[in-house]
Design a protein around this motif. Sequence first.
Motif, PDB file in Angstrom:
ATOM      1  N   ILE A   1      92.697  74.695  82.630  1.00  0.00           N
ATOM      2  CA  ILE A   1      93.202  73.368  83.000  1.00  0.00           C
ATOM      3  C   ILE A   1      92.148  72.353  82.570  1.00  0.00           C
ATOM      4  O   ILE A   1      90.987  72.468  82.951  1.00  0.00           O
ATOM      5  CB  ILE A   1      93.403  73.260  84.526  1.00  0.00           C
ATOM      6  CG1 ILE A   1      94.364  74.335  85.027  1.00  0.00           C
ATOM      7  CG2 ILE A   1      93.864  71.869  84.920  1.00  0.00           C
ATOM      8  CD1 ILE A   1      94.320  74.522  86.551  1.00  0.00           C
TER       9      ILE A   1
ATOM     10  N   GLN B   1      90.795  68.639  82.855  1.00  0.00           N
ATOM     11  CA  GLN B   1      90.912  67.484  83.751  1.00  0.00           C
ATOM     12  C   GLN B   1      89.889  66.419  83.357  1.00  0.00           C
ATOM     13  O   GLN B   1      88.724  66.735  83.081  1.00  0.00           O
ATOM     14  CB  GLN B   1      90.658  67.927  85.197  1.00  0.00           C
ATOM     15  CG  GLN B   1      90.830  66.801  86.223  1.00  0.00           C
ATOM     16  CD  GLN B   1      90.552  67.256  87.659  1.00  0.00           C
ATOM     17  OE1 GLN B   1      89.727  68.125  87.894  1.00  0.00           O
ATOM     18  NE2 GLN B   1      91.253  66.651  88.615  1.00  0.00           N
TER      19      GLN B   1
ATOM     20  N   LYS C   1      90.186  61.984  87.109  1.00  0.00           N
ATOM     21  CA  LYS C   1      90.780  63.168  87.746  1.00  0.00           C
ATOM     22  C   LYS C   1      92.191  63.467  87.239  1.00  0.00           C
ATOM     23  O   LYS C   1      92.887  64.333  87.778  1.00  0.00           O
ATOM     24  CB  LYS C   1      90.820  63.058  89.288  1.00  0.00           C
ATOM     25  CG  LYS C   1      89.514  62.627  89.944  1.00  0.00           C
ATOM     26  CD  LYS C   1      88.387  63.567  89.634  1.00  0.00           C
ATOM     27  CE  LYS C   1      87.082  63.119  90.299  1.00  0.00           C
ATOM     28  NZ  LYS C   1      85.903  63.729  89.648  1.00  0.00           N
ATOM     29  N   GLU C   2      92.634  62.767  86.187  1.00  0.00           N
ATOM     30  CA  GLU C   2      93.952  63.052  85.611  1.00  0.00           C
ATOM     31  C   GLU C   2      93.938  64.430  84.952  1.00  0.00           C
ATOM     32  O   GLU C   2      92.985  64.760  84.230  1.00  0.00           O
ATOM     33  CB  GLU C   2      94.301  61.977  84.578  1.00  0.00           C
ATOM     34  CG  GLU C   2      95.720  62.101  84.027  1.00  0.00           C
ATOM     35  CD  GLU C   2      96.068  60.988  83.039  1.00  0.00           C
ATOM     36  OE1 GLU C   2      95.145  60.309  82.555  1.00  0.00           O
ATOM     37  OE2 GLU C   2      97.271  60.819  82.755  1.00  0.00           O
ATOM     38  N   VAL C   3      94.975  65.212  85.207  1.00  0.00           N
ATOM     39  CA  VAL C   3      95.103  66.489  84.509  1.00  0.00           C
ATOM     40  C   VAL C   3      95.647  66.206  83.110  1.00  0.00           C
ATOM     41  O   VAL C   3      96.700  65.577  82.966  1.00  0.00           O
ATOM     42  CB  VAL C   3      96.027  67.462  85.265  1.00  0.00           C
ATOM     43  CG1 VAL C   3      96.273  68.722  84.432  1.00  0.00           C
ATOM     44  CG2 VAL C   3      95.413  67.836  86.609  1.00  0.00           C
TER      45      VAL C   3
ATOM     46  N   THR D   1      95.737  68.592  80.142  1.00  0.00           N
ATOM     47  CA  THR D   1      96.339  69.656  79.334  1.00  0.00           C
ATOM     48  C   THR D   1      96.175  70.995  80.043  1.00  0.00           C
ATOM     49  O   THR D   1      95.224  71.178  80.798  1.00  0.00           O
ATOM     50  CB  THR D   1      95.589  69.769  77.967  1.00  0.00           C
ATOM     51  OG1 THR D   1      95.592  68.512  77.326  1.00  0.00           O
ATOM     52  CG2 THR D   1      96.207  70.816  77.059  1.00  0.00           C
ATOM     53  N   LEU D   2      97.107  71.907  79.801  1.00  0.00           N
ATOM     54  CA  LEU D   2      96.835  73.319  80.080  1.00  0.00           C
ATOM     55  C   LEU D   2      96.763  74.022  78.729  1.00  0.00           C
ATOM     56  O   LEU D   2      97.730  73.997  77.955  1.00  0.00           O
ATOM     57  CB  LEU D   2      97.919  73.955  80.950  1.00  0.00           C
ATOM     58  CG  LEU D   2      97.634  75.429  81.285  1.00  0.00           C
ATOM     59  CD1 LEU D   2      96.476  75.561  82.258  1.00  0.00           C
ATOM     60  CD2 LEU D   2      98.868  76.112  81.862  1.00  0.00           C
TER      61      LEU D   2
ATOM     62  N   LEU E   1      88.983  75.717  85.256  1.00  0.00           N
ATOM     63  CA  LEU E   1      89.169  74.268  85.380  1.00  0.00           C
ATOM     64  C   LEU E   1      88.016  73.628  84.622  1.00  0.00           C
ATOM     65  O   LEU E   1      86.849  73.808  84.987  1.00  0.00           O
ATOM     66  CB  LEU E   1      89.145  73.856  86.857  1.00  0.00           C
ATOM     67  CG  LEU E   1      89.161  72.349  87.142  1.00  0.00           C
ATOM     68  CD1 LEU E   1      90.439  71.702  86.616  1.00  0.00           C
ATOM     69  CD2 LEU E   1      89.029  72.091  88.652  1.00  0.00           C
TER      70      LEU E   1
ATOM     71  N   CYS F   1      99.110  65.443  78.461  1.00  0.00           N
ATOM     72  CA  CYS F   1     100.297  66.167  78.003  1.00  0.00           C
ATOM     73  C   CYS F   1     101.412  66.165  79.052  1.00  0.00           C
ATOM     74  O   CYS F   1     102.563  66.428  78.735  1.00  0.00           O
ATOM     75  CB  CYS F   1      99.924  67.613  77.677  1.00  0.00           C
ATOM     76  SG  CYS F   1      98.839  67.769  76.249  1.00  0.00           S
ATOM     77  N   PHE F   2     101.061  65.849  80.299  1.00  0.00           N
ATOM     78  CA  PHE F   2     102.042  65.907  81.394  1.00  0.00           C
ATOM     79  C   PHE F   2     102.677  64.536  81.629  1.00  0.00           C
ATOM     80  O   PHE F   2     102.560  63.965  82.704  1.00  0.00           O
ATOM     81  CB  PHE F   2     101.371  66.429  82.671  1.00  0.00           C
ATOM     82  CG  PHE F   2     100.955  67.864  82.568  1.00  0.00           C
ATOM     83  CD1 PHE F   2     101.860  68.884  82.837  1.00  0.00           C
ATOM     84  CD2 PHE F   2      99.664  68.202  82.193  1.00  0.00           C
ATOM     85  CE1 PHE F   2     101.481  70.216  82.731  1.00  0.00           C
ATOM     86  CE2 PHE F   2      99.279  69.535  82.091  1.00  0.00           C
ATOM     87  CZ  PHE F   2     100.179  70.536  82.352  1.00  0.00           C
ATOM     88  N   TYR F   3     103.350  64.011  80.618  1.00  0.00           N
ATOM     89  CA  TYR F   3     103.940  62.680  80.736  1.00  0.00           C
ATOM     90  C   TYR F   3     105.423  62.725  81.072  1.00  0.00           C
ATOM     91  O   TYR F   3     106.061  61.685  81.219  1.00  0.00           O
ATOM     92  CB  TYR F   3     103.692  61.853  79.459  1.00  0.00           C
ATOM     93  CG  TYR F   3     104.191  62.502  78.188  1.00  0.00           C
ATOM     94  CD1 TYR F   3     105.507  62.344  77.773  1.00  0.00           C
ATOM     95  CD2 TYR F   3     103.340  63.289  77.422  1.00  0.00           C
ATOM     96  CE1 TYR F   3     105.967  62.959  76.629  1.00  0.00           C
ATOM     97  CE2 TYR F   3     103.792  63.901  76.264  1.00  0.00           C
ATOM     98  CZ  TYR F   3     105.098  63.742  75.872  1.00  0.00           C
ATOM     99  OH  TYR F   3     105.557  64.356  74.734  1.00  0.00           O
TER     100      TYR F   3
END
Lengths: 135, 135
Positions: free
Chosen positions: A20, A22, A27-29, A31-32, A85, A102-104
């Motif tokens: 993960i 971050q 603190k925004e995630v 990408t995985l 992490l 990537c989590f948009y």
Amino acid sequence: MYNQQLRGLTFDQQGLIPAIIQDDETKEVLTLAYMNKESLNKTLDTGETWFFSRTRQELWHKGETSGNRQLVKEIRFDCDADSLLVKVKSLGPACHTGENSCFYNTLEARNTPEEMGLNELAALISERRHETKED
Amino acid sequence: MYNQQLRGLTFDQQGLIPAIIQDDETKEVLTLAYMNKESLNKTLDTGETWFFSRTRQELWHKGETSGNRQLVKEIRFDCDADSLLVKVKSLGPACHTGENSCFYNTLEARNTPEEMGLNELAALISERRHETKED
């Protein structure tokens, strides 16, 4: 010097461990992604993220072409030692689409009944009643 | 009502998708867990996290015995639609060890040369020189 640290980690049958990524400040995630031992060693050696591409089956240095490299601030591993992490300072957007993360995409924004307006709540009740009838 | 939303997601060969669990308020990453379609549907239906245990090969409702349930605030999916970011309000520690996050172990805290003291920097240079000799 790193092999000692990596010995306790569990890599999956493909030799990979999920990482993960971050943003260390916001603190925004971001990408995985996945690392194998070689990319994790390169990450530790260079202080920048290296991953293993499952589709291309090769190592990739994040940001090598785009310039959006990620400087590693800290790496943590979980209680099962089978995921990482990685906290980074990103030199640009993390996603190849140009988005910062990537989590948009939102699958579901769930509201509690307290947060709903009356119309929304009435719609939900009606929808659930309809679903029950179909059972 | 949810099948439509799930149709675009990619589950792996075991029928699983990794789910990053993040505290919606503090932004702390709590856990990396796995969902199958059934546990994701239960998560969407109940508004609390349900996972699929790879070791026990069964669904589990997070916090069912401990009471440390996780209330789902938002679910996002990434650009490849093969991983989830689940933002939650946690009713207690996320980790079975009692730690707030499963990521309580540090693999490597990397310092840039600018952040190092002179002694630390000298030690690093000496260590690297030693490593080179061994090659």
